[in-house]
Design an enzyme around this catalytic site. Structure first.
Site, PDB file in Angstrom:
ATOM      1  N   LEU A  90       0.817  -1.223   0.000  1.00 56.64           N
ATOM      2  CA  LEU A  90       0.000   0.000   0.000  1.00 56.64           C
ATOM      3  C   LEU A  90       0.847   1.268   0.000  1.00 56.64           C
ATOM      4  O   LEU A  90       1.765   1.422   0.783  1.00 56.64           O
ATOM      5  CB  LEU A  90      -0.888  -0.015   1.250  1.00 56.64           C
ATOM      6  N   ASP A  91       0.509   2.221  -0.861  1.00 56.62           N
ATOM      7  CA  ASP A  91       1.194   3.521  -0.943  1.00 56.62           C
ATOM      8  C   ASP A  91       2.668   3.384  -1.289  1.00 56.62           C
ATOM      9  O   ASP A  91       3.451   4.309  -1.089  1.00 56.62           O
ATOM     10  CB  ASP A  91       1.058   4.312   0.375  1.00 56.62           C
ATOM     11  N   GLU A  92       3.055   2.220  -1.803  1.00 54.36           N
ATOM     12  CA  GLU A  92       4.461   2.034  -2.172  1.00 54.36           C
ATOM     13  C   GLU A  92       4.623   1.779  -3.665  1.00 54.36           C
ATOM     14  O   GLU A  92       5.710   1.465  -4.133  1.00 54.36           O
ATOM     15  CB  GLU A  92       5.082   0.882  -1.380  1.00 54.36           C
TER      16      GLU A  92
END
Lengths: 284, 284, 284, 284
Positions: C226-228
């Site tokens: 996530l968010d990476e």
């Protein structure tokens, strides 16, 4: 001719503060040159900065007579000469772009400061490109073993030179908790990333690895909690896929220099007030 | 519950104005929520904006009692309900990106306005992409011969709808001197260039021909002197050699939309004061 | 008239690749309209994007004849019609500013896409301000228990509509690892912070608490982490001490809308190539 | 070890140019490190820049063998050593911030140049803050009567020092048409406004009077038509109503320094090609 003064204050917000303060100044012949206030409704706090010409009233009289009013509101406050250059101690490591930039701005009259000393953990030769002039340069090497001792030396120098502000101009050393506490509220660091991203070492390399499309820099007051101090100023710039870490370092130098210079200017002009972990910046 | 008020004023600068105004409000139970002032030392003028909760004092009482003080200082002043939506007449031509943007911001509660009518020199179909909802749409075609008559119609519509602000959202027609004078101080235009560069028609094509590396947009009050009105807000963006005029038009739409929306918001919130040919913007 | 094609490719860098590819196109009557390449010296990888007019040679012929060359260099490659609108599935939650913005840009011809469906976990009424027109709207509520089932429905819709790109336009739901993997490389999310700072929920409130002086937004490909995911585009804006979390949300909407729209445009125009966790963006 | 070369060229656009050029390099053992091209469809012109490692082929051989190809396409072209510092003559007046900035960047290795002389119409003392080191400083005062003679001296100095680039780092003197023509394409000026706005003298005062909300700076090649030369780089920053002309001058210094430094870097790295009155900038 009288010299302009700067009054800064913060306290719990209550109706009538502005009226009380400005009436106080008016009754003593003060003429406001610039004034800002911030009513922080979230924390119920009040912040104010007033530049004024005190007319015939001396700074000492204003200070003495303002004290009871300040007590009544439990204010944190300061009354300073606007144009007196602040005494600044600058600490630097091998990278001197921020130092060179600050000194140039000082020399052309852009920063109202008086550099009292340059302290570095590297010898003078490490920053040979920077024109120091008559500013004393002190080489204070640091190792894990000598850290406490070196920091004590820095405190002594700060005391001996009456330094009002300590600027970590890419000093690259982490201050101990004691040192950070000692200089609380008067030590500004430039971190070469857009905090809170990329804390710690080699932020440009971290940014490159992560593949971000912007890099930035953050100037903040130093606190014991590393890279978590109150932020004064930040800026950022777009980068692209072709930018190597070296290119990021190059582009970053520009951002760091101007962000630190702006934060130092704001502090020197008494435009930064602390609001817990955050800052109120009356940028004018 | 009382409704917050906004007091805006300008006058010749004299010692004590801030004290007088804030003491006035405090004595009537007013509590300041936000306040800004600007002492223009070049022109010796003073500008102030105060948002305040009037407590138990009615707006009428404050207005009546403030009048003598305002007279004493020969103030231009206004006392307005902060949260009352302002009545806005929007004029548009074939390009509806600014219109669509303004209406979306209004619908989600971002702009405190009430659109009273949309006027266009093109028929409704020209802006078919924009969701007008119940807002009256008026098609008022214009030719050289009918210009005076069409402008009279616009004035009638503005009067009938009690429009407080006229927004030229890429209206693409030059107002006559009479029309500009009629709406002086309450008519905002978006010019699709970074004024003062590229006045007149087709600024993006002018920018392309000149080979500039940035384009911008300017929101300003309309005056008889075309493109010379007081500027409220401007923004700019980098462009490159590969950007065709069409690309500039595309990139420009974004800049225009956000610059106009910001200028309209600032005006609606009573944050813009006139200072001769310039503006004072208390942006909060 | 022949339709312009876009060839994108990546492979290990070796001398002569550009010569081989451009000679291949020239020998088949292709005329280059726009070309970019990136030699990533850190990873020894090569990336190229060529827009060309294929002359009298059909796309099928070019594809068939290019395949051996691509094999020789072990290329990842794609040959696409430049002007064919890509089929896009847009997912949204209660906040529809990004959706409204994307649809407006599509309607005026700015985004070469064909929206095949809007999927939301909220009913149609939640986004009543957005003009959907004829685009099918599907309400697929989601709970912890029904998540797997709802995601399967989304996959079915994507398959049934031949969706080439999934845009999470403030969808506010975390995709399962399976779903993220399923849509790998063709699902773009807008995160309302300047990654890597303020991951997770309520980033504007986190930014407010931390006291940062800029906020931003990041458009990235969705990955299980996530968010990476690989970042396509980012932008940021200055904020001040007077900005409440609500103000940050308001200012953030503008940044989010334009960052997502730019990332979607870049993807639709085949300008984004994956380079590990990073992206190569041939922005034209 | 061979030294990387930079090939830049422009000509009328024709199918196959990229293939011809890159095949030429490949056949001689060249390995492309970085390459950009621009097909200007409006003017039917082609521009290319290739950084390459020439392998075992000497620069002389490449130059000799490329000439016939260049003739065939009627190219304007140049084959340069990428890493050889260019010889630069810097001209300055009383304001030395751009000069100080350029020299600092040079000293830390950021600008691949060799300053061959500093020429000023003011004596050395006027720029006492700048650390010149061993760079020859020449004081060439100028009056209306001596202008032709002074310019001849400058040409002689440029010739004697083999200066490849003349940088007007806030030189504040208008070159004669003859001088501008003499240094055509190798003389960069920094104008302290966002051209085309505020040409001529005291642009910050003009900006203040006009009440703009942004100021900028423009670096451009000098041509006989003052302030109309091809623009290489521009940048701009927001300002507010409280900014006095002095503040604009202060803020402008930062913009000027970084815009000029970037333009100089781009030129030194052979990244700027002329396209009529405009420039093609392969910014890497």
């Amino acid at each position: 001719m009288t010299q302009p003064l700067v009054l800064t204050l913060s306290c719990t917000d209550r109706p009538g503060i502005t009226a009380r303060v400005t009436t106080f100044l008016f009754e003593r012949g003060g003429n406001i040159l610039e004034a800002q206030q911030f009513n922080d409704r979230a924390s119920d706090a009040f912040f104010m900065r007033v530049e004024f010409d005190p007319g015939d009233t001396s700074r000492e009289t204003i200070r003495a007579e303002f004290a009871p009013l300040a007590d009544e509101y439990s204010m944190d406050w300061k009354l300073a000469l606007r144009d007196r250059p602040r005494r600044v101690l600058i600490m630097v490591s091998k990278f001197d772009h921020c130092l060179a930039d600050l000194l140039y701005r000082w020399r052309i009259g852009e920063l109202p400061m008086e550099p009292v000393a340059i302290v570095s953990n590297h010898p003078r030769e490490a920053i040979e490109h920077t024109h120091l002039g008559d500013i004393p340069f002190l080489h204070l090497p640091i190792t894990r073993e000598t850290k406490a001792q070196q920091e004590a030396q820095v405190r002594t120098i700060a005391e001996d030179t009456d330094a009002e502000l300590i600027v970590l101009a890419r000093y690259m050393q982490i201050l101990s908790d004691e040192q950070a506490a000692h200089f609380a509220g008067r030590c500004i660091n430039i971190h070469h990333s857009f905090l809170p991203g990329f804390k710690g070492a080699k932020p440009y390399h971290q940014a490159y690895e992560r593949g971000v499309k912007m890099i930035g820099a953050s100037a903040h007051y130093v606190t014991a909690d590393l890279d978590e101090g109150p932020i004064i100023h930040q800026d950022a710039e777009s980068i692209g896929h072709a930018d190597t870490p070296d290119e990021l370092v190059r582009k970053g130098r520009d951002i760091e220099s101007r962000v630190l210079a702006e934060a130092v200017r704001l502090h020197l002009e008494e435009r930064v007030l602390l609001n817990g972990q955050r800052t109120v910046v009356f940028s004018g």
